[in-house]
Design a protein around this motif. Structure first.
Motif, PDB file in Angstrom:
ATOM      1  N   TRP A  22     -31.208  34.377 110.078  1.00  0.00           N
ATOM      2  CA  TRP A  22     -30.550  33.271 109.386  1.00  0.00           C
ATOM      3  C   TRP A  22     -29.296  32.913 110.161  1.00  0.00           C
ATOM      4  O   TRP A  22     -28.536  33.785 110.576  1.00  0.00           O
ATOM      5  N   SER A  23     -29.071  31.648 110.330  1.00  0.00           N
ATOM      6  CA  SER A  23     -27.895  31.149 111.035  1.00  0.00           C
ATOM      7  C   SER A  23     -26.984  30.440 110.036  1.00  0.00           C
ATOM      8  O   SER A  23     -27.380  29.449 109.425  1.00  0.00           O
ATOM      9  N   PHE A  24     -25.794  30.975 109.864  1.00  0.00           N
ATOM     10  CA  PHE A  24     -24.804  30.405 108.959  1.00  0.00           C
ATOM     11  C   PHE A  24     -23.804  29.594 109.772  1.00  0.00           C
ATOM     12  O   PHE A  24     -23.276  30.083 110.768  1.00  0.00           O
ATOM     13  N   VAL A  25     -23.540  28.380 109.349  1.00  0.00           N
ATOM     14  CA  VAL A  25     -22.527  27.544 109.990  1.00  0.00           C
ATOM     15  C   VAL A  25     -21.586  27.040 108.914  1.00  0.00           C
ATOM     16  O   VAL A  25     -21.982  26.854 107.763  1.00  0.00           O
ATOM     17  N   SER A  73     -26.406  20.359 111.772  1.00  0.00           N
ATOM     18  CA  SER A  73     -27.125  21.531 112.293  1.00  0.00           C
ATOM     19  C   SER A  73     -28.202  21.998 111.325  1.00  0.00           C
ATOM     20  O   SER A  73     -29.313  22.336 111.739  1.00  0.00           O
ATOM     21  N   VAL A  74     -27.888  21.997 110.042  1.00  0.00           N
ATOM     22  CA  VAL A  74     -28.884  22.406 109.049  1.00  0.00           C
ATOM     23  C   VAL A  74     -29.976  21.344 108.919  1.00  0.00           C
ATOM     24  O   VAL A  74     -31.160  21.657 108.858  1.00  0.00           O
ATOM     25  N   SER A  75     -29.580  20.082 108.894  1.00  0.00           N
ATOM     26  CA  SER A  75     -30.556  18.986 108.771  1.00  0.00           C
ATOM     27  C   SER A  75     -31.550  18.975 109.925  1.00  0.00           C
ATOM     28  O   SER A  75     -32.732  18.681 109.739  1.00  0.00           O
ATOM     29  N   SER A  76     -31.078  19.309 111.115  1.00  0.00           N
ATOM     30  CA  SER A  76     -31.953  19.296 112.290  1.00  0.00           C
ATOM     31  C   SER A  76     -32.713  20.607 112.488  1.00  0.00           C
ATOM     32  O   SER A  76     -33.528  20.719 113.390  1.00  0.00           O
ATOM     33  N   PHE A  81     -28.116  27.802 106.981  1.00  0.00           N
ATOM     34  CA  PHE A  81     -27.249  27.608 105.823  1.00  0.00           C
ATOM     35  C   PHE A  81     -25.904  27.021 106.223  1.00  0.00           C
ATOM     36  O   PHE A  81     -25.378  27.352 107.288  1.00  0.00           O
ATOM     37  N   VAL A  82     -25.325  26.217 105.331  1.00  0.00           N
ATOM     38  CA  VAL A  82     -23.941  25.762 105.459  1.00  0.00           C
ATOM     39  C   VAL A  82     -23.149  26.496 104.401  1.00  0.00           C
ATOM     40  O   VAL A  82     -23.543  26.560 103.245  1.00  0.00           O
ATOM     41  N   GLY A  83     -22.015  27.043 104.787  1.00  0.00           N
ATOM     42  CA  GLY A  83     -21.174  27.683 103.785  1.00  0.00           C
ATOM     43  C   GLY A  83     -20.057  28.421 104.432  1.00  0.00           C
ATOM     44  O   GLY A  83     -20.086  28.663 105.622  1.00  0.00           O
ATOM     45  N   PRO A  84     -19.055  28.754 103.730  1.00  0.00           N
ATOM     46  CA  PRO A  84     -18.770  28.338 102.361  1.00  0.00           C
ATOM     47  C   PRO A  84     -18.326  26.873 102.315  1.00  0.00           C
ATOM     48  O   PRO A  84     -17.950  26.300 103.322  1.00  0.00           O
ATOM     49  N   LEU A  85     -18.363  26.299 101.127  1.00  0.00           N
ATOM     50  CA  LEU A  85     -17.970  24.917 100.935  1.00  0.00           C
ATOM     51  C   LEU A  85     -16.669  24.865 100.156  1.00  0.00           C
ATOM     52  O   LEU A  85     -16.469  25.623  99.215  1.00  0.00           O
TER      53      LEU A  85
END
Length: 90
Positions: A22-25, A73-76, A81-85
């Motif tokens: 999993w790649s978190f950005v 990055s997540v859309s492509s 995952f994107v977080g934290p927000l």
């Protein structure tokens, strides 16, 4: 702190993503997700995500980047995952 951990667990465990990594950005939001003086990614978010990844035997990577780039990055499919927000002045 417990609320953040529960929210992150629910998010991670409800995802259909079954990849071995999993790649978190996300953006720099200290103390949750930030780079230290040695440019290492740290924070509560990373600690909790690493614990979850270890429990389910997944590898995790973490990258700090601006919010819009994180979403792209997540859309492509580059990131998982994107977080934290958080709301920021930017």
């Amino acid at each position: 702190m417990k609320k953040i951990a529960y929210l992150l667990c629910a998010l991670l465990l409800s995802t259909p993503t079954l990849a071995a990594e999993w790649s978190f950005v996300g953006q720099d939001i200290e103390p949750f997700f930030f780079q230290d003086d040695k440019l290492q990614t740290n924070g509560i978010f990373k600690d909790v995500a690493n614990e979850i990844c270890a429990k389910i035997h997944n590898n995790c990577s973490f990258t700090i980047m601006p919010f819009r780039r994180s979403l792209e990055s997540v859309s492509s499919g580059v990131a998982t995952f994107v977080g934290p927000l958080a709301l920021t002045p930017d």
